[in-house]
Design an enzyme around this catalytic site. Sequence first.
Site, PDB file in Angstrom:
ATOM      1  N   GLY A 146      -7.863   8.244   4.352  1.00 30.72           N
ATOM      2  CA  GLY A 146      -7.519   8.960   3.122  1.00 30.72           C
ATOM      3  C   GLY A 146      -7.447   7.990   1.964  1.00 30.72           C
ATOM      4  O   GLY A 146      -6.535   8.020   1.152  1.00 30.72           O
ATOM      5  N   TYR A 180       4.357  21.305   7.464  1.00 29.22           N
ATOM      6  CA  TYR A 180       4.181  19.960   6.892  1.00 29.22           C
ATOM      7  C   TYR A 180       5.366  19.093   7.291  1.00 29.22           C
ATOM      8  O   TYR A 180       5.205  17.948   7.719  1.00 29.22           O
ATOM      9  CB  TYR A 180       4.077  20.052   5.370  1.00 29.22           C
ATOM     10  CG  TYR A 180       3.911  18.734   4.671  1.00 29.22           C
ATOM     11  CD1 TYR A 180       5.019  18.039   4.176  1.00 29.22           C
ATOM     12  CD2 TYR A 180       2.653  18.172   4.486  1.00 29.22           C
ATOM     13  CE1 TYR A 180       4.872  16.823   3.532  1.00 29.22           C
ATOM     14  CE2 TYR A 180       2.497  16.957   3.833  1.00 29.22           C
ATOM     15  CZ  TYR A 180       3.614  16.299   3.357  1.00 29.22           C
ATOM     16  OH  TYR A 180       3.476  15.077   2.708  1.00 29.22           O
TER      17      TYR A 180
HETATM   18  N1  LIG Z   1       1.992  13.225  -2.900  1.00 29.79           N
HETATM   19  C1  LIG Z   1       3.214  13.241  -2.377  1.00 29.79           C
HETATM   20  O1  LIG Z   1       4.207  13.738  -2.964  1.00 29.79           O
HETATM   21  C2  LIG Z   1       3.441  12.613  -1.018  1.00 29.79           C
HETATM   22  C3  LIG Z   1       4.726  12.190  -0.683  1.00 29.79           C
HETATM   23  C4  LIG Z   1       4.959  11.639   0.580  1.00 29.79           C
HETATM   24  C5  LIG Z   1       3.912  11.476   1.464  1.00 29.79           C
HETATM   25  N2  LIG Z   1       2.668  11.894   1.114  1.00 29.79           N
HETATM   26  C6  LIG Z   1       1.594  11.682   2.090  1.00 29.79           C
HETATM   27  O2  LIG Z   1       0.736  10.664   1.595  1.00 29.79           O
HETATM   28  C7  LIG Z   1      -0.579  10.805   2.161  1.00 29.79           C
HETATM   29  C8  LIG Z   1      -1.602  10.807   1.046  1.00 29.79           C
HETATM   30  O3  LIG Z   1      -1.319  11.912   0.223  1.00 29.79           O
HETATM   31  P1  LIG Z   1      -1.684  11.962  -1.340  1.00 29.79           P
HETATM   32  O4  LIG Z   1      -0.519  12.538  -2.043  1.00 29.79           O
HETATM   33  O5  LIG Z   1      -2.245  10.666  -1.768  1.00 29.79           O
HETATM   34  O6  LIG Z   1      -2.837  13.079  -1.289  1.00 29.79           O
HETATM   35  P2  LIG Z   1      -4.252  13.187  -1.992  1.00 29.79           P
HETATM   36  O7  LIG Z   1      -4.669  14.594  -1.740  1.00 29.79           O
HETATM   37  O8  LIG Z   1      -4.206  12.651  -3.357  1.00 29.79           O
HETATM   38  O9  LIG Z   1      -5.175  12.197  -1.107  1.00 29.79           O
HETATM   39  C9  LIG Z   1      -5.399  12.452   0.244  1.00 29.79           C
HETATM   40  C10 LIG Z   1      -6.679  11.747   0.666  1.00 29.79           C
HETATM   41  O10 LIG Z   1      -6.892  12.000   2.051  1.00 29.79           O
HETATM   42  C11 LIG Z   1      -8.223  12.444   2.235  1.00 29.79           C
HETATM   43  N3  LIG Z   1      -8.318  13.298   3.421  1.00 29.79           N
HETATM   44  C12 LIG Z   1      -7.853  14.564   3.544  1.00 29.79           C
HETATM   45  N4  LIG Z   1      -8.136  15.053   4.761  1.00 29.79           N
HETATM   46  C13 LIG Z   1      -8.802  14.062   5.426  1.00 29.79           C
HETATM   47  C14 LIG Z   1      -9.352  13.954   6.726  1.00 29.79           C
HETATM   48  N5  LIG Z   1      -9.329  14.977   7.588  1.00 29.79           N
HETATM   49  N6  LIG Z   1      -9.941  12.789   7.081  1.00 29.79           N
HETATM   50  C15 LIG Z   1     -10.001  11.764   6.202  1.00 29.79           C
HETATM   51  N7  LIG Z   1      -9.503  11.794   4.955  1.00 29.79           N
HETATM   52  C16 LIG Z   1      -8.908  12.943   4.583  1.00 29.79           C
HETATM   53  C17 LIG Z   1      -8.586  13.170   0.956  1.00 29.79           C
HETATM   54  O11 LIG Z   1      -9.993  13.249   0.789  1.00 29.79           O
HETATM   55  C18 LIG Z   1      -7.916  12.284  -0.075  1.00 29.79           C
HETATM   56  O12 LIG Z   1      -8.745  11.218  -0.467  1.00 29.79           O
HETATM   57  C19 LIG Z   1      -0.522  12.121   2.949  1.00 29.79           C
HETATM   58  O13 LIG Z   1      -0.306  11.826   4.323  1.00 29.79           O
HETATM   59  C20 LIG Z   1       0.696  12.841   2.370  1.00 29.79           C
HETATM   60  O14 LIG Z   1       1.267  13.736   3.301  1.00 29.79           O
HETATM   61  C21 LIG Z   1       2.384  12.435  -0.108  1.00 29.79           C
HETATM   62  C1  LIG Z   2       6.294  21.038  -1.692  1.00 29.25           C
HETATM   63  C2  LIG Z   2       6.164  19.585  -2.098  1.00 29.25           C
HETATM   64  C3  LIG Z   2       5.501  18.810  -1.029  1.00 29.25           C
HETATM   65  C4  LIG Z   2       5.490  17.323  -1.238  1.00 29.25           C
HETATM   66  C5  LIG Z   2       5.292  16.664   0.080  1.00 29.25           C
HETATM   67  C6  LIG Z   2       5.539  15.192   0.013  1.00 29.25           C
HETATM   68  O1  LIG Z   2       5.479  14.635   1.297  1.00 29.25           O
HETATM   69  C7  LIG Z   2       6.832  14.856  -0.653  1.00 29.25           C
HETATM   70  C8  LIG Z   2       8.029  15.102  -0.106  1.00 29.25           C
HETATM   71  C9  LIG Z   2       9.174  14.663  -0.922  1.00 29.25           C
HETATM   72  C10 LIG Z   2      10.438  14.970  -0.773  1.00 29.25           C
HETATM   73  C11 LIG Z   2      10.984  15.751   0.304  1.00 29.25           C
HETATM   74  C12 LIG Z   2      12.323  15.980   0.224  1.00 29.25           C
HETATM   75  C13 LIG Z   2      13.012  16.709   1.277  1.00 29.25           C
HETATM   76  C14 LIG Z   2      14.291  16.987   1.045  1.00 29.25           C
HETATM   77  C15 LIG Z   2      15.050  17.788   2.046  1.00 29.25           C
HETATM   78  O2  LIG Z   2      15.868  16.979   2.840  1.00 29.25           O
HETATM   79  C16 LIG Z   2      15.928  18.783   1.310  1.00 29.25           C
HETATM   80  O3  LIG Z   2      16.554  19.601   2.242  1.00 29.25           O
HETATM   81  C17 LIG Z   2      16.929  18.034   0.449  1.00 29.25           C
HETATM   82  C18 LIG Z   2      17.725  18.972  -0.412  1.00 29.25           C
HETATM   83  C19 LIG Z   2      18.392  18.134  -1.505  1.00 29.25           C
HETATM   84  C20 LIG Z   2      19.174  18.966  -2.442  1.00 29.25           C
HETATM   85  O4  LIG Z   2      18.925  20.193  -2.528  1.00 29.25           O
HETATM   86  O5  LIG Z   2      20.053  18.405  -3.056  1.00 29.25           O
END
Ligand SMILES: NC(=O)c1ccc[n+]([C@@H]2O[C@H](COP(=O)([O-])OP(=O)(O)OC[C@H]3O[C@@H](n4cnc5c(N)ncnc54)[C@H](O)[C@@H]3O)[C@@H](O)[C@H]2O)c1
Ligand SMILES: CCCCC[C@H](O)/C=C/C=C\C=C\C=C\[C@@H](O)[C@@H](O)CCCC(=O)O
Length: 260
Positions: free
Chosen positions: A12, A151
């Site tokens: 990714g 997720y």
């Molecule tokens: N954005 C957030 O808030 C956040 C927070 C915490 C964790 N994450 C995690 O970080 C990682 C990256 O997310 P992001 O926010 O950069 O997303 P993004 O959508 O910006 O980038 C994801 C990348 O993964 C690639 N990808 C998707 N499916 C794929 C597959 N099957 N095989 C290979 N590549 C694939 C996409 O083409 C893209 O380049 C993910 O695992 C996501 O769950 C994101």
């Molecule tokens: C729908 C957004 C998806 C983003 C996914 C990405 O991975 C980011 C996740 C970031 C934060 C997740 C936080 C989770 C928090 C929970 O523990 C929640 O129950 C906390 C509640 C806190 C509060 O209400 O004060």
Amino acid sequence: MALNDKTAVVTGAVMGIGRAITEILLRNGAKVALLDVNETAGKDLMEVLEKQYGRERTLFLNCNVESEEQIKAAFKKVADAFGGIDILCNNAGILNESMWEKTVSINLMGVIRGTYLALEHMSKLSGGRGGVIVNTASMAGVGPLPSCPVYTATKHGVVGFTRAMAVTRAASTASGYGIRFNALCPGFVQTDLLSTIPAKLGKFCHLADMTNQLVEKIGTLTVSDVAECFLELVTDETKNGEALLFFPQGKQYVTFPSLI
Ligand SMILES: NC(=O)c1ccc[n+]([C@@H]2O[C@H](COP(=O)([O-])OP(=O)(O)OC[C@H]3O[C@@H](n4cnc5c(N)ncnc54)[C@H](O)[C@@H]3O)[C@@H](O)[C@H]2O)c1
Ligand SMILES: CCCCC[C@H](O)/C=C/C=C\C=C\C=C\[C@@H](O)[C@@H](O)CCCC(=O)O
């Protein structure tokens, strides 16, 4: 771990967090193989990276982490091109509660698949040099996000799998892979994944407002913030089995209950 001349694989890698991780690895002297399904963006990014870092230190491979065959082939090409693999970041991930099987296939099974296939190249038990595997989980891997239960499950799974692999490494010399395993648990990060959320909540779309309020409350990180934390888990060789939780207010290594 110094990164000069080390070989890293990032899945990714061409957008968002993966791109930032790729760039911080290159800035610190590593060779980086970018694996992603987005070939167009991959080729565009490679033009930029080759100009900045040279053709000999970067490689893009069109690879879907849902495919054992594609990952296996990609890892072999990387090992052939760069002489081995020292660092793996299983970063590829999606959020789509309507396509929850695909979410599990990519976010959790993709991490397991990549880890097991990387062992064949990285483990000292099979002629590898050892190294470090960092899996991109999420804050949702530590605390549940009610609007995206699948997720959340995948990210809890990534944290649990990472910690188990780390204990396996530590617990028995028989599995002396010589590899450290750590989980990256960022809060909300400004990427496409976050910006497309409302449409991706499926049957939980009625919780979009609550989620937006949570984003407002916790705040958002930049992809560079995430890359810096990734680098800490890679370079600090004391880190194994860690889940590094971070958000705008700060960061902490998660303390899990000791059950024995
Ligand atoms: N954005 C957030 O808030 C956040 C927070 C915490 C964790 N994450 C995690 O970080 C990682 C990256 O997310 P992001 O926010 O950069 O997303 P993004 O959508 O910006 O980038 C994801 C990348 O993964 C690639 N990808 C998707 N499916 C794929 C597959 N099957 N095989 C290979 N590549 C694939 C996409 O083409 C893209 O380049 C993910 O695992 C996501 O769950 C994101
Ligand atoms: C729908 C957004 C998806 C983003 C996914 C990405 O991975 C980011 C996740 C970031 C934060 C997740 C936080 C989770 C928090 C929970 O523990 C929640 O129950 C906390 C509640 C806190 C509060 O209400 O004060």
